[in-house]
Write a protein that holds these residues in place. Structure first.
Motif, PDB file in Angstrom:
ATOM      1  N   MET A  80     -16.058  56.417 -31.244  1.00 55.70           N
ATOM      2  CA  MET A  80     -15.793  57.882 -31.362  1.00 55.70           C
ATOM      3  C   MET A  80     -15.758  58.419 -29.831  1.00 55.70           C
ATOM      4  SD  MET A  80     -17.519  59.234 -34.567  1.00 55.70           S
ATOM      5  CE  MET A  80     -17.257  61.063 -34.056  1.00 55.70           C
ATOM      6  N   ARG A  81     -14.947  59.313 -29.623  1.00 57.75           N
ATOM      7  CA  ARG A  81     -15.108  60.051 -28.199  1.00 57.75           C
ATOM      8  C   ARG A  81     -15.364  61.428 -28.764  1.00 57.75           C
ATOM      9  NH1 ARG A  81     -14.429  56.101 -25.047  1.00 57.75           N
ATOM     10  NH2 ARG A  81     -12.827  54.524 -25.191  1.00 57.75           N
ATOM     11  N   VAL A  82     -16.312  62.300 -27.965  1.00 53.55           N
ATOM     12  CA  VAL A  82     -16.605  63.540 -28.617  1.00 53.55           C
ATOM     13  C   VAL A  82     -15.874  64.480 -27.271  1.00 53.55           C
ATOM     14  CG1 VAL A  82     -18.148  65.250 -29.299  1.00 53.55           C
ATOM     15  CG2 VAL A  82     -18.422  62.977 -29.860  1.00 53.55           C
ATOM     16  N   PHE A  83     -15.266  65.507 -27.852  1.00 50.15           N
ATOM     17  CA  PHE A  83     -14.632  66.529 -26.675  1.00 50.15           C
ATOM     18  C   PHE A  83     -15.161  68.056 -27.245  1.00 50.15           C
ATOM     19  CE2 PHE A  83     -12.144  63.086 -26.810  1.00 50.15           C
ATOM     20  CZ  PHE A  83     -11.752  62.659 -25.533  1.00 50.15           C
ATOM     21  N   ASP A  84     -14.954  68.998 -26.438  1.00 47.92           N
ATOM     22  CA  ASP A  84     -15.300  70.397 -26.963  1.00 47.92           C
ATOM     23  C   ASP A  84     -14.489  70.902 -28.088  1.00 47.92           C
ATOM     24  OD1 ASP A  84     -17.175  70.590 -24.807  1.00 47.92           O
ATOM     25  OD2 ASP A  84     -15.837  71.621 -23.452  1.00 47.92           O
TER      26      ASP A  84
END
Length: 124
Positions: A80-84
């Motif tokens: 998982m990659r978390v962004f704004d």
């Protein structure tokens, strides 16, 4: 659809992802070691993302998957990659994978999403 992925697999991936996350689904992209194909893009989004750049970054997962194979952590499941403004979830099975972008949503739903994506990819 159908350039590097069969229409059947493309339809299964999109349907599975839409079922798992509903309206929060932003995009679905299939990739292998050499090519990528965007299978779905939500209608309110513009098709201006650097798809090749995203795919090139996610291809690093082929190497990572091999590195993690024999660790005490157990088998690789998903990344998982978390962004704004949302998340990217990547699943790799063998020599192919998919990444999905979503709006913000509850974290538990990502495990369901990744499990469903893995089941579809394993079937190929």
């Amino acid at each position: 659809m159908g350039e590097i992925v069969s229409d059947d697999l493309a339809d299964q991936l999109v349907s599975t992802c839409r079922t798992a996350v509903g309206d929060e689904l932003r995009s679905v992209t299939y990739f292998d070691e050499n090519e990528e194909e965007q299978l779905y893009l939500r209608g309110d989004l513009e098709a201006d993302a650097d798809l090749v750049g995203f795919a090139d970054n996610e291809r690093l997962g082929f190497h990572s998957q091999a590195l993690y194979e024999e660790t005490e952590l157990g088998p690789y499941q998903f990344t998982m990659r978390v962004f704004d403004h949302g998340y990217l979830t990547r699943v790799i099975v063998g020599d192919h994978g998919a990444f999905v972008t979503t709006d913000a949503m509850e974290m538990d739903r990502f495990r369901e999403l990744a499990s469903a994506m893995g089941s579809v990819l394993e079937g190929e």
